[in-house]
Each structure stands twice: as structure tokens, then as C-alpha cells.
Design a protein around this motif. Structure first.
Motif, PDB file in Angstrom:
ATOM      1  N   THR A   1      -6.502  17.604 -10.913  1.00 16.80           N
ATOM      2  CA  THR A   1      -6.067  16.490 -10.007  1.00 16.80           C
ATOM      3  C   THR A   1      -7.330  16.157  -9.098  1.00 16.80           C
ATOM      4  N   LEU A   2      -7.480  14.688  -9.113  1.00 19.79           N
ATOM      5  CA  LEU A   2      -8.686  13.906  -8.348  1.00 19.79           C
ATOM      6  C   LEU A   2      -8.079  13.438  -7.196  1.00 19.79           C
ATOM      7  N   PRO A   3      -8.385  14.261  -6.027  1.00 23.72           N
ATOM      8  CA  PRO A   3      -7.694  13.775  -4.601  1.00 23.72           C
ATOM      9  C   PRO A   3      -8.011  12.428  -4.136  1.00 23.72           C
ATOM     10  N   CYS A   4      -7.027  11.670  -3.714  1.00 24.14           N
ATOM     11  CA  CYS A   4      -7.103  10.196  -3.018  1.00 24.14           C
ATOM     12  C   CYS A   4      -5.975  10.218  -2.073  1.00 24.14           C
ATOM     13  N   VAL A   5      -6.080  10.307  -0.953  1.00 19.86           N
ATOM     14  CA  VAL A   5      -5.181  10.061   0.171  1.00 19.86           C
ATOM     15  C   VAL A   5      -5.193   9.302   1.095  1.00 19.86           C
ATOM     16  N   LEU A   6      -4.199   8.359   1.432  1.00 28.50           N
ATOM     17  CA  LEU A   6      -4.314   7.359   2.623  1.00 28.50           C
ATOM     18  C   LEU A   6      -4.227   7.967   3.756  1.00 28.50           C
ATOM     19  N   ARG A   7      -4.808   7.245   4.884  1.00 25.65           N
ATOM     20  CA  ARG A   7      -4.438   7.766   6.384  1.00 25.65           C
ATOM     21  C   ARG A   7      -3.460   6.840   6.963  1.00 25.65           C
ATOM     22  N   ALA A   8      -3.464   5.657   6.476  1.00 28.56           N
ATOM     23  CA  ALA A   8      -2.344   4.668   6.783  1.00 28.56           C
ATOM     24  C   ALA A   8      -1.921   3.887   5.726  1.00 28.56           C
ATOM     25  N   LEU A   9      -0.876   3.476   5.667  1.00 30.38           N
ATOM     26  CA  LEU A   9      -0.336   2.212   4.515  1.00 30.38           C
ATOM     27  C   LEU A   9      -0.473   1.021   4.866  1.00 30.38           C
ATOM     28  N   PRO A  10      -1.501   0.151   4.701  1.00 31.89           N
ATOM     29  CA  PRO A  10      -1.634  -1.253   4.939  1.00 31.89           C
ATOM     30  C   PRO A  10      -0.374  -2.019   4.109  1.00 31.89           C
ATOM     31  N   ARG A  11      -0.230  -3.203   4.617  1.00 26.27           N
ATOM     32  CA  ARG A  11       1.077  -4.272   4.024  1.00 26.27           C
ATOM     33  C   ARG A  11       0.240  -4.776   2.641  1.00 26.27           C
ATOM     34  N   ASN A  12       1.226  -4.746   1.700  1.00 29.98           N
ATOM     35  CA  ASN A  12       0.892  -5.323   0.382  1.00 29.98           C
ATOM     36  C   ASN A  12      -0.447  -4.873  -0.027  1.00 29.98           C
ATOM     37  N   TYR A  13      -0.446  -3.501  -0.465  1.00 29.46           N
ATOM     38  CA  TYR A  13      -1.645  -2.753  -0.773  1.00 29.46           C
ATOM     39  C   TYR A  13      -1.114  -2.297  -2.332  1.00 29.46           C
ATOM     40  N   ARG A  14      -2.373  -2.086  -2.975  1.00 24.68           N
ATOM     41  CA  ARG A  14      -2.457  -1.380  -4.399  1.00 24.68           C
ATOM     42  C   ARG A  14      -3.178  -0.395  -4.306  1.00 24.68           C
ATOM     43  N   VAL A  15      -3.377   0.535  -5.178  1.00 23.02           N
ATOM     44  CA  VAL A  15      -4.357   1.721  -5.307  1.00 23.02           C
ATOM     45  C   VAL A  15      -4.614   1.516  -6.974  1.00 23.02           C
ATOM     46  N   LYS A  16      -5.893   1.304  -7.217  1.00 25.32           N
ATOM     47  CA  LYS A  16      -6.063   1.418  -8.632  1.00 25.32           C
ATOM     48  C   LYS A  16      -7.141   2.284  -8.976  1.00 25.32           C
ATOM     49  N   TRP A  17      -6.800   3.319  -9.955  1.00 28.12           N
ATOM     50  CA  TRP A  17      -7.653   4.298 -10.434  1.00 28.12           C
ATOM     51  C   TRP A  17      -8.504   3.643 -11.651  1.00 28.12           C
ATOM     52  N   SER A  18      -9.724   3.869 -11.823  1.00 28.79           N
ATOM     53  CA  SER A  18     -10.665   3.617 -13.033  1.00 28.79           C
ATOM     54  C   SER A  18     -11.397   4.526 -13.156  1.00 28.79           C
ATOM     55  N   LYS A  19     -12.009   4.635 -14.461  1.00 30.62           N
ATOM     56  CA  LYS A  19     -13.080   5.637 -14.914  1.00 30.62           C
ATOM     57  C   LYS A  19     -14.590   4.768 -15.206  1.00 30.62           C
ATOM     58  N   VAL A  20     -15.394   5.141 -14.465  1.00 21.66           N
ATOM     59  CA  VAL A  20     -16.636   4.383 -14.765  1.00 21.66           C
ATOM     60  C   VAL A  20     -17.415   4.906 -15.715  1.00 21.66           C
ATOM     61  N   GLU A  21     -17.580   3.967 -16.718  1.00 19.32           N
ATOM     62  CA  GLU A  21     -18.288   4.029 -18.012  1.00 19.32           C
ATOM     63  C   GLU A  21     -19.737   3.474 -17.962  1.00 19.32           C
ATOM     64  N   PRO A  22     -20.744   4.473 -17.818  1.00 19.82           N
ATOM     65  CA  PRO A  22     -22.068   4.110 -17.866  1.00 19.82           C
ATOM     66  C   PRO A  22     -22.559   3.504 -19.177  1.00 19.82           C
ATOM     67  N   ALA A  23     -22.016   3.755 -20.214  1.00 21.95           N
ATOM     68  CA  ALA A  23     -22.570   3.290 -21.409  1.00 21.95           C
ATOM     69  C   ALA A  23     -22.387   1.795 -21.597  1.00 21.95           C
ATOM     70  N   ASN A  24     -21.370   1.412 -21.048  1.00 22.40           N
ATOM     71  CA  ASN A  24     -21.180  -0.154 -20.920  1.00 22.40           C
ATOM     72  C   ASN A  24     -21.227  -0.884 -19.522  1.00 22.40           C
ATOM     73  N   TYR A  25     -21.593  -0.167 -18.782  1.00 24.71           N
ATOM     74  CA  TYR A  25     -21.855  -0.735 -17.516  1.00 24.71           C
ATOM     75  C   TYR A  25     -20.665  -1.255 -16.988  1.00 24.71           C
ATOM     76  N   GLY A  26     -19.489  -0.787 -17.047  1.00 19.38           N
ATOM     77  CA  GLY A  26     -18.269  -1.108 -16.631  1.00 19.38           C
ATOM     78  C   GLY A  26     -17.202  -0.014 -16.164  1.00 19.38           C
ATOM     79  N   GLU A  27     -16.007  -0.151 -15.960  1.00 14.15           N
ATOM     80  CA  GLU A  27     -14.998   0.363 -15.695  1.00 14.15           C
ATOM     81  C   GLU A  27     -13.695   0.468 -16.459  1.00 14.15           C
ATOM     82  N   SER A  28     -13.090   1.605 -16.770  1.00 18.70           N
ATOM     83  CA  SER A  28     -11.847   1.256 -17.586  1.00 18.70           C
ATOM     84  C   SER A  28     -10.641   1.776 -16.523  1.00 18.70           C
ATOM     85  N   VAL A  29      -9.706   0.718 -16.480  1.00 14.99           N
ATOM     86  CA  VAL A  29      -8.588   1.084 -15.464  1.00 14.99           C
ATOM     87  C   VAL A  29      -7.548   2.160 -16.074  1.00 14.99           C
ATOM     88  N   ILE A  30      -7.015   3.027 -15.351  1.00 13.09           N
ATOM     89  CA  ILE A  30      -6.288   4.134 -15.658  1.00 13.09           C
ATOM     90  C   ILE A  30      -5.110   3.806 -15.302  1.00 13.09           C
TER      91      ILE A  30
END
Length: 365
Positions: free
Chosen positions: A78-107
Motif C-alpha cells: 500500500t502506497l499511502p496518500c491521505v488528505l487533511r481536508a476535502l476541497p470541493r470538486n476535487y479528484r485524486v489521480k494515481w500514476s506511475k512515473v515511467e523514466p524510459a519514455n519521460y512520461g506517466e501512466s495513469v493508474i
């Protein structure tokens, strides 16, 4: 009433009387002290800060206590990610950083109520969601390719912020070359060769860690980022000379199609067991002996994993799936190769018709 001192009277005189030098210095000291006390506050070095203090780097996300999570292949992490408050109309996006192609893959993307998974990790990931502020990412059945850097990003209009975490797999790095000799792999062939032996090309971090743990190898090999390196603990003449300091020496990035080297592979824990069958078997008979027991002839990465995580220790050379003959030593002794350090010893690639060795088999759980 007294009269003012006449013009031209010096500070060291009173009504024309010259003061002694000691009194004159004392009077100067008192006057300078009064000037310092009377100076306006703006000249003081102890000023109150002006303006508003800089806001914290993270307003909604909690900084993780540890930037790295350690795990093994097949485990749940488990990779921890905890919010201290919930802003309105928010989203949380997890991605994996891919150094080989200088990008990120959305999970995965969530708005707290609903979520959607993306990419090859999709079947094995979920949000922990132990409370409404918890957006931590759980990865089940961790695979070798899951190692790397992940980013949890809060998407909230102009106030986006993120935290990064690294997933580290515990494992072992081993050098690998084919049966036809050293320096035969281009990058793509090296990558495929490691995968065929239940491993993958090592990262630089994995190779560096292996060097700190004692890996000393004079042949240069490909690693995952496309560079070529070799780890040296004991500086010696055939390996760059005695004047070079120990370390992970690098040839830098090379042509992935044309340049040819060995490979450094990385493997982790296995779900299963490696065991030895004694006998005088050729390569074909070795494979059949494993199948007769409901198993398969073991791969090189599986033997290294059993040596690393199960302390497999046998003084008997045995066939492996790539046609090599090896044996694992956890407790070094004189009659088992004579080398002072633990490791997986190799007899290379003998003729597959030779009936001299037993075989190492693997059965999964």
C-alpha cells in the motif's frame, strides 16, 4: 542659570576646562550609548517579519512519513496518500512515473465517491479507502515491473498538489550471459533473456544496492535504463586497472540495437519451491525428471530467488532451463567450490548430452 558653551568648544571641555583623557573617553562612550538607544526601530537588526508567511507546500495532502515502501514479489503493498481536508470538486489521480519514455501512466482516478482504473495495473489495484480522507493505493500480487516511482496528485483547479513515493522490491541481482559467450546481447535481447529466466533487467538503484552488498563483476552489462555498467569492489588490472576506485562503473547510454554486452537481471521472491533431483541426467532427461514430479525445470532467476530468500544450499551441480549447470551455496565450505562468499556457482553451459548432473526443479504454489 548656566551658559551655553561658546562656539568652537570641543566635546572634551567644560567651560574652557580640559577634561582628563579617561573622563573624556567615558563621556564619548555615554554619548554613543544614548545614540544607539535613541535610534529608530527601523535600524534594529531584530525586526519583525513583514508580509504574510509562505504557505505550506501541501495544503490538502499529508506528507507521507516515509518516501519508500518495501515489499516482495507476490505480496500486497500500500502506497499511502491521505488528505487533511476535502476541497470541493476535487479528484485524486494515481500514476506511475515511467523514466524510459519521460512520461506517466495513469493508474486510477477517483472523486471520493467513484473511481476508474486504467492500464495494465488495473486488475491488481484498488483504493484502500479506510476512511473518507484516505486515497492510498493498494497493489496486490506485486510483480517485478511494479517497482518504481508513483505519484498521488490532488487535482483541484489551480491548487493542484502531489506527493511521490517509491515502491522498492527486495530481491537479488545476478549477471547473465548466453551459452555462446560474453557480450552477445543488444539491449532488447538482454531484456528478453532476463524475462525468460523469471527476472527483469535491473535498475541502476538495484545494481548499486547489489554492489554495496558485495557484487563484484568484471563484465559490463545492460540495465533497464539502457546504460551499460559493471560493479567492482576489488580494483584489479583486467577490470579498468588498480588506480580506479571501487564502485559501479558506467559506459553510459549505448546503442540499443548495435552495441552488445551481457545483462544484469533482477529477481525477487517466488511463490513456489525449488528443489534438487539427484541423478546422472542429460538435459532432456533432467526436464522429464521434473515433469514426472509435476514440476518444471527451474529457471536461473528461480534458483537465485531460492538461494536468496529460502537459503537453498546444495553442493550438487544441476541443470537449469537455459541449459546451464549451477548450484547454490548459502554456507561456503572448502569442498563446495572453495570460494569464501555465499552465491550461486556456475559450471557454464556443458554439452546437453552429458550425463553428469542432477537437476533443479520448480513447483509453484
Amino acid at each position: 542659570m548656566g551658559t551655553a558653551a561658546p562656539r568652537g568648544t570641543q566635546l572634551g571641555t567644560v567651560r574652557g576646562t580640559v577634561l582628563p583623557p579617561a573622563l573624556r573617553m567615558h563621556r564619548l562612550f555615554l554619548l554613543s550609548s544614548l545614540w544607539i538607544l535613541a535610534a529608530p526601530p527601523a535600524s534594529s537588526i531584530f525586526q519583525r517579519p513583514t508580509g504574510t508567511p509562505a504557505p505550506p507546500r501541501l495544503q490538502y495532502l499529508l506528507e507521507p512519513l516515509h518516501a519508500a515502501v518495501h515489499t516482495q514479489r507476490g505480496a500486497t503493498a500500500t502506497l499511502p496518500c491521505v488528505l487533511r481536508a476535502l476541497p470541493r470538486n476535487y479528484r485524486v489521480k494515481w500514476s506511475k512515473v515511467e523514466p524510459a519514455n519521460y512520461g506517466e501512466s495513469v493508474i486510477i482516478i477517483t472523486n471520493g465517491l467513484y473511481h476508474k482504473n486504467y492500464g495494465p495495473l488495473s486488475p491488481r489495484v484498488r483504493l484502500r479507502h479506510s476512511h473518507r480522507y484516505d486515497a492510498s493505493l493498494t497493489i496486490t500480487d506485486v510483480a517485478l515491473e511494479d517497482e518504481g516511482r508513483y505519484r498521488c496528485q490532488l487535482v483541484n483547479g489551480l491548487e493542484d498538489e502531489s506527493v511521490s513515493l517509491t515502491l522498492h522490491l527486495e530481491g537479488v541481482v545476478f549477471p547473465y550471459q548466453p551459452s555462446n559467450g560474453r557480450y552477445k546481447f543488444n539491449y532488447h535481447e538482454a531484456k528478453r533473456a532476463c524475462e525468460q529466466q523469471d527476472s527483469r533487467l535491473a535498475t541502476y538503484q538495484q545494481l548499486y544496492k547489489a554492489w554495496t552488498e558485495g557484487l563484484d563483476w568484471c563484465n559490463a552489462g545492460w540495465i533497464l535504463d539502457g546504460t551499460v555498467n559493471y560493479p567492482i569492489i576489488n580494483s584489479r588490472e583486467p577490470c579498468g586497472g588498480r588506480l580506479l576506485l571501487p564502485g559501479v562503473r558506467s559506459y553510459g547510454a549505448r546503442d540499443k540495437q548495435k552495441d552488445r554486452y551481457d545483462a544484469f537481471c533482477f529477481t525477487s521472491a517466488i511463490r513456489g519451491q525449488v528443489y534438487f533431483i539427484r541423478g546422472h541426467l542429460n538435459f532432456k532427461e533432467a526436464g522429464q525428471a521434473c515433469r514426472n514430479h509435476g514440476a518444471a525445470i527451474a529457471k536461473v532467476g528461480q534458483l537465485y530467488s531460492a538461494w536468496k530468500f529460502s537459503q537453498l544450499d546444495r553442493c550438487d551441480g544441476g541443470w537449469l532451463a537455459d541449459g546451464s549447470v549451477r548450484y547454490p551455496i548459502a554456507t561456503p565450505r572448502e569442498r563446495c567450490g572453495g570460494l569464501p562468499d555465499p552465491g550461486v556457482r556456475s559450471f557454464g553451459f556443458p554439452s546437453k548430452e552429458l550425463r553428469t548432473y542432477g537437476t533443479y526443479c520448480f513447483v509453484g504454489k
